[in-house]
Motif scaffolding. Structure first.
Motif, short mmCIF file in Angstrom:
data_model
loop_
_atom_site.label_atom_id
_atom_site.label_comp_id
_atom_site.label_asym_id
_atom_site.label_seq_id
_atom_site.Cartn_x
_atom_site.Cartn_y
_atom_site.Cartn_z
N GLU A 1 0.84 -1.20 0.00
CA GLU A 1 0.00 0.00 0.00
C GLU A 1 0.87 1.26 0.00
O GLU A 1 0.57 2.24 -0.67
CB GLU A 1 -0.87 0.06 1.26
CG GLU A 1 -2.00 -0.91 1.31
CD GLU A 1 -2.81 -0.70 2.58
OE1 GLU A 1 -3.95 -0.23 2.49
OE2 GLU A 1 -2.27 -0.98 3.68
N LEU A 2 1.96 1.19 0.77
CA LEU A 2 2.86 2.33 0.84
C LEU A 2 3.48 2.58 -0.55
O LEU A 2 3.61 3.72 -0.99
CB LEU A 2 3.94 2.09 1.89
CG LEU A 2 4.91 3.23 2.17
CD1 LEU A 2 4.20 4.53 2.53
CD2 LEU A 2 5.90 2.85 3.28
N GLU A 3 3.83 1.49 -1.23
CA GLU A 3 4.36 1.59 -2.61
C GLU A 3 3.36 2.32 -3.49
O GLU A 3 3.70 3.23 -4.23
CB GLU A 3 4.59 0.19 -3.21
CG GLU A 3 5.69 -0.61 -2.57
CD GLU A 3 7.06 0.03 -2.73
OE1 GLU A 3 7.30 0.71 -3.76
OE2 GLU A 3 7.89 -0.12 -1.82
N GLU A 4 2.08 1.88 -3.40
CA GLU A 4 1.06 2.46 -4.27
C GLU A 4 0.82 3.94 -3.96
O GLU A 4 0.76 4.79 -4.84
CB GLU A 4 -0.25 1.67 -4.16
CG GLU A 4 -1.26 2.13 -5.19
CD GLU A 4 -2.57 1.33 -5.18
OE1 GLU A 4 -3.47 1.70 -5.96
OE2 GLU A 4 -2.69 0.38 -4.39
N ILE A 5 0.69 4.24 -2.68
CA ILE A 5 0.40 5.61 -2.25
C ILE A 5 1.48 6.59 -2.71
O ILE A 5 1.19 7.71 -3.10
CB ILE A 5 0.28 5.65 -0.70
CG1 ILE A 5 -1.01 4.98 -0.24
CG2 ILE A 5 0.30 7.08 -0.18
CD1 ILE A 5 -0.95 4.52 1.18
N THR A 6 2.74 6.15 -2.63
CA THR A 6 3.85 7.04 -2.95
C THR A 6 4.20 7.02 -4.44
O THR A 6 5.08 7.77 -4.88
CB THR A 6 5.10 6.68 -2.12
OG1 THR A 6 5.36 5.28 -2.27
CG2 THR A 6 4.89 6.99 -0.65
N GLY A 7 3.53 6.18 -5.22
CA GLY A 7 3.80 6.09 -6.66
C GLY A 7 3.32 7.33 -7.41
O GLY A 7 2.62 8.19 -6.85
N ASP A 8 3.67 7.39 -8.71
CA ASP A 8 3.34 8.56 -9.53
C ASP A 8 1.84 8.86 -9.57
O ASP A 8 1.44 10.00 -9.60
CB ASP A 8 3.86 8.39 -10.96
CG ASP A 8 5.38 8.49 -10.98
OD1 ASP A 8 5.94 8.96 -9.96
OD2 ASP A 8 6.00 8.09 -11.98
N ASP A 9 1.03 7.79 -9.66
CA ASP A 9 -0.41 8.04 -9.67
C ASP A 9 -1.05 7.52 -8.39
O ASP A 9 -2.15 7.00 -8.39
CB ASP A 9 -1.08 7.45 -10.93
CG ASP A 9 -0.70 5.99 -11.12
OD1 ASP A 9 0.01 5.44 -10.25
OD2 ASP A 9 -1.12 5.39 -12.13
#
Length: 294
Positions: free
Chosen positions: A113-121
């Protein structure tokens, strides 16, 4: 009521924050009265979320009437850009306001989730755009989960203004990494990040549903709370003495007045009293891992 710096937000939060989920269990008239009570006691920081049933709508009328007196925290469980933007707009609409002071990633639990939240979109990109547009003031994060993950998030999100996490004698008594919220508090202090304590009033998990069906629980909390004025005062004093910016009131409306009372009378807690409270809680069931499944 005492106030403390809420990290880099520039806001001085009262040591009690009103957990507006309590409004979900009340009719509108009762909700209005509860908000008035909370404001009368001097509380200036409110926290709400779209997942708290009708709480946003119930908060709306009094929030709009007293908008200048309230530092408003809201949150989203959406992890991607579009979802987070939609939820933010829906919350603004339900609350009937044009900005939210603190917008928080709600309930971070997993590394991916942290990966997704901090990703470009990811959600954070949406938060940052909304901040530029003046729809939100500050960016925060909440978690019931692994303290290590919160530490990672603090490392990776450089505009994080606040973190919200569990802190009570039960978790303080556990010596393992899964409960090391003191490390989170320490890191936040070093980084000048504001800290909001949740589950200060948790006694432990509810008995299994076969023993106590959900409908028969005397309180609307996720966990079994302490519920006498003395215990609540003791728990409030403990949480506020750990150095948190503010302590969030519990989810059941029946407990709110006692918490406000404790917060109004807070004047510190002796180290020895803190230690004995932790010692007493050493064998209690932790109210935290339970949360990971919600």
């Amino acid at each position: 009521m005492e106030t403390r710096d809420l990290g880099p937000t520039g806001h001085e939060s009262t040591i009690a924050t009103f957990g507006a989920i309590a409004l979900n269990w009340l009719e509108q008239e009762g909700a209005n009265q509860m908000v008035e009570l909370v404001l009368d006691r001097g509380v200036n920081h409110f926290d709400v979320a779209p997942t708290y049933g009708d709480a946003e709508r119930k908060l709306g009328p009094k929030l709009r009437q007293h908008r200048e007196e309230i530092y408003l925290g809201c949150k989203t469980q959406e992890r991607d850009y579009d979802g987070a933007r939609r939820k933010l707009e829906r919350s603004l609409d339900r609350l009937g306001v044009d900005h939210i002071d603190l917008y928080q990633v709600h309930g971070l639990e997993y590394e991916e989730e942290l990966e997704e939240i901090t990703g470009d979109d990811g959600a954070l990109a949406a938060f940052r755009d909304a901040k530029e547009e003046g729809l939100i003031g500050d960016i925060g994060l909440t978690s019931h989960g692994n303290p290590q993950l919160i530490l990672d998030a603090m490392d990776r999100i450089d505009d994080l203004a606040t973190v919200m996490f569990p802190l009570n004698p039960v978790v303080a008594a556990k010596d393992d990494d899964d409960h090391d919220y003191e490390a989170v508090l320490e890191r936040a202090d070093e980084a000048g990040i504001g800290t909001l304590g949740i589950k200060a009033f948790a006694k432990g998990s509810w008995p299994p549903t076969e023993e106590l069906p959900e409908a028969d629980r005397p309180y609307a909390n996720w966990y079994e709370p302490v519920d006498t004025p003395d215990e609540i005062r003791e728990r409030f004093d403990f949480a506020a003495s750990q150095g948190l910016s503010t302590v969030v009131s519990p989810g059941d409306p029946k407990l709110v007045a006692m918490v406000l009372d404790a917060a109004t009378r807070y004047d510190g807690m002796a180290e020895s009293a803190q230690r004995s409270l932790v010692e007493e809680a050493r064998h209690d069931d932790s109210p935290v891992p339970e949360q990971l499944h919600h």
